[in-house]
Design a protein around this motif. Structure first.
Motif, PDB file in Angstrom:
ATOM      1  N   GLY A  75      22.510 -10.806   8.209  1.00 17.42           N
ATOM      2  CA  GLY A  75      21.907  -9.873   7.263  1.00 17.42           C
ATOM      3  C   GLY A  75      22.085  -8.443   7.717  1.00 17.42           C
ATOM      4  O   GLY A  75      22.525  -8.163   8.833  1.00 17.42           O
ATOM      5  N   SER A  76      21.707  -7.528   6.855  1.00 16.35           N
ATOM      6  CA  SER A  76      21.946  -6.106   7.082  1.00 16.35           C
ATOM      7  C   SER A  76      21.174  -5.543   8.269  1.00 16.35           C
ATOM      8  O   SER A  76      19.996  -5.853   8.467  1.00 16.35           O
ATOM      9  N   SER A  81      11.810  -2.182   7.915  1.00  8.47           N
ATOM     10  CA  SER A  81      10.749  -3.147   8.232  1.00  8.47           C
ATOM     11  C   SER A  81       9.736  -3.307   7.106  1.00  8.47           C
ATOM     12  O   SER A  81       8.987  -4.285   7.090  1.00  8.47           O
ATOM     13  N   ASP A  82       9.695  -2.364   6.153  1.00  3.27           N
ATOM     14  CA  ASP A  82       8.777  -2.491   5.020  1.00  3.27           C
ATOM     15  C   ASP A  82       9.450  -3.101   3.789  1.00  3.27           C
ATOM     16  O   ASP A  82       8.846  -3.199   2.723  1.00  3.27           O
ATOM     17  N   ASP A  83      10.689  -3.526   3.929  1.00  2.61           N
ATOM     18  CA  ASP A  83      11.414  -4.158   2.825  1.00  2.61           C
ATOM     19  C   ASP A  83      10.974  -5.623   2.701  1.00  2.61           C
ATOM     20  O   ASP A  83      10.826  -6.311   3.715  1.00  2.61           O
ATOM     21  N   PRO A  84      10.783  -6.119   1.480  1.00  2.48           N
ATOM     22  CA  PRO A  84      10.413  -7.536   1.308  1.00  2.48           C
ATOM     23  C   PRO A  84      11.410  -8.507   1.959  1.00  2.48           C
ATOM     24  O   PRO A  84      11.025  -9.585   2.425  1.00  2.48           O
ATOM     25  N   LEU A  85      12.700  -8.120   2.014  1.00  5.62           N
ATOM     26  CA  LEU A  85      13.686  -8.988   2.661  1.00  5.62           C
ATOM     27  C   LEU A  85      13.412  -9.130   4.157  1.00  5.62           C
ATOM     28  O   LEU A  85      13.653 -10.186   4.745  1.00  5.62           O
ATOM     29  N   TYR A  86      12.919  -8.060   4.768  1.00  5.97           N
ATOM     30  CA  TYR A  86      12.570  -8.109   6.191  1.00  5.97           C
ATOM     31  C   TYR A  86      11.462  -9.133   6.410  1.00  5.97           C
ATOM     32  O   TYR A  86      11.552  -9.998   7.291  1.00  5.97           O
ATOM     33  N   GLY A 108      20.617  -6.981  16.583  1.00  5.19           N
ATOM     34  CA  GLY A 108      20.433  -5.582  16.228  1.00  5.19           C
ATOM     35  C   GLY A 108      19.178  -5.343  15.415  1.00  5.19           C
ATOM     36  O   GLY A 108      18.266  -6.172  15.381  1.00  5.19           O
ATOM     37  N   PRO A 109      19.141  -4.215  14.706  1.00  7.99           N
ATOM     38  CA  PRO A 109      17.988  -3.877  13.869  1.00  7.99           C
ATOM     39  C   PRO A 109      18.055  -4.584  12.508  1.00  7.99           C
ATOM     40  O   PRO A 109      18.924  -5.425  12.272  1.00  7.99           O
ATOM     41  N   GLY A 110      17.144  -4.220  11.628  1.00 10.44           N
ATOM     42  CA  GLY A 110      17.154  -4.750  10.269  1.00 10.44           C
ATOM     43  C   GLY A 110      16.830  -6.230  10.218  1.00 10.44           C
ATOM     44  O   GLY A 110      15.923  -6.718  10.897  1.00 10.44           O
ATOM     45  N   ILE A 111      17.601  -6.970   9.414  1.00  7.46           N
ATOM     46  CA  ILE A 111      17.394  -8.418   9.260  1.00  7.46           C
ATOM     47  C   ILE A 111      17.503  -9.130  10.603  1.00  7.46           C
ATOM     48  O   ILE A 111      16.786 -10.107  10.873  1.00  7.46           O
ATOM     49  N   PRO A 171      21.217 -10.456   2.167  1.00  3.81           N
ATOM     50  CA  PRO A 171      22.036  -9.322   1.728  1.00  3.81           C
ATOM     51  C   PRO A 171      22.400  -8.394   2.881  1.00  3.81           C
ATOM     52  O   PRO A 171      21.629  -8.212   3.826  1.00  3.81           O
ATOM     53  N   GLY A 172      23.573  -7.824   2.780  1.00  7.27           N
ATOM     54  CA  GLY A 172      24.038  -6.895   3.803  1.00  7.27           C
ATOM     55  C   GLY A 172      25.304  -6.204   3.366  1.00  7.27           C
ATOM     56  O   GLY A 172      25.770  -6.379   2.234  1.00  7.27           O
TER      57      GLY A 172
END
Length: 201
Positions: A75-76, A81-86, A108-111, A171-172
């Motif tokens: 993932g991206s 961190s406030d994204d629903p995907l996270y 890494g960061p993100g997902i 998604p990414g």
């Protein structure tokens, strides 16, 4: 008839204490010796040496965990961190860890951070890539013994895919799409064992 080089390779294997898989180890050493006689370009040799070192480090990381089921989450790196995907990725990883799965991410960061965070330090594994703008692994993995850093994307993708028996793709951008399409290509061509792939959004 064995060449003098073959005799030296056999002596080297004996001196190293190798007892298992000597035929494969012999092929590796013969290939290295062959490169010496090929007048190979220095850059080609550096790529070969780095790839082999990285794979060795990754093999050592995964060896004690060979019997644990593993799932890789793609993932991206840009997901906040406030994204629903996270939250979705974190919750999924926590659920998988509670069921006994190890969760592999790109560290890494993100997902990737969400996956490691949800899995927790006891169930998270990271295979990071050394980039000038993405150098440090996520806090869950930083300083631990379950993260390995790669210079090349191709060795990183090998380890992200080789060790897992299931995959989740969120998604990414280009990197995530590259990983997802390579995974699907390996499965479609029979280069990888059949495995469930979940496209999660």
């Amino acid at each position: 008839m064995p060449s003098p080089t073959d005799d030296l390779v056999q002596e080297l294997l004996a001196a190293s204490g190798a007892t298992a898989n000597r035929d494969v180890l012999r092929d590796i050493l013969r290939t290295a010796v062959g490169l010496a006689g090929d007048d190979a370009d220095r850059l080609d040799l550096k790529i070969t040496a780095a790839a082999l070192k990285e794979m060795r480090a990754a093999f050592a990381l995964f060896a004690p965990l060979k019997d644990a089921p593993k799932v890789t989450i793609f993932g991206s790196a840009r997901t906040r961190s406030d994204d629903p995907l996270y939250a979705q990725a974190r919750a999924l990883a926590a659920h998988l860890a509670s069921a006994g799965w190890m969760v592999i991410t790109g560290a890494g960061p993100g997902i990737m951070a969400a996956g490691a965070e949800g899995a927790g330090p006891d169930h998270a594994i990271g295979v990071s890539i050394r980039l000038p703008f993405e150098e440090a692994p996520s806090d869950i993995l930083a300083g631990g013994d379950r993260v390995v850093a790669m210079k090349y994307f191709f060795t990183r993708k090998l380890m992200l895919m080789k060790e897992s028996s299931a995959f989740v793709c969120l998604p990414g951008g280009f990197g995530t799409q590259d990983e997802t399409f390579e995974l699907l290509t390996l499965l479609q061509t029979g280069k990888a064992s059949p495995a469930p792939v979940v496209l999660l959004d």
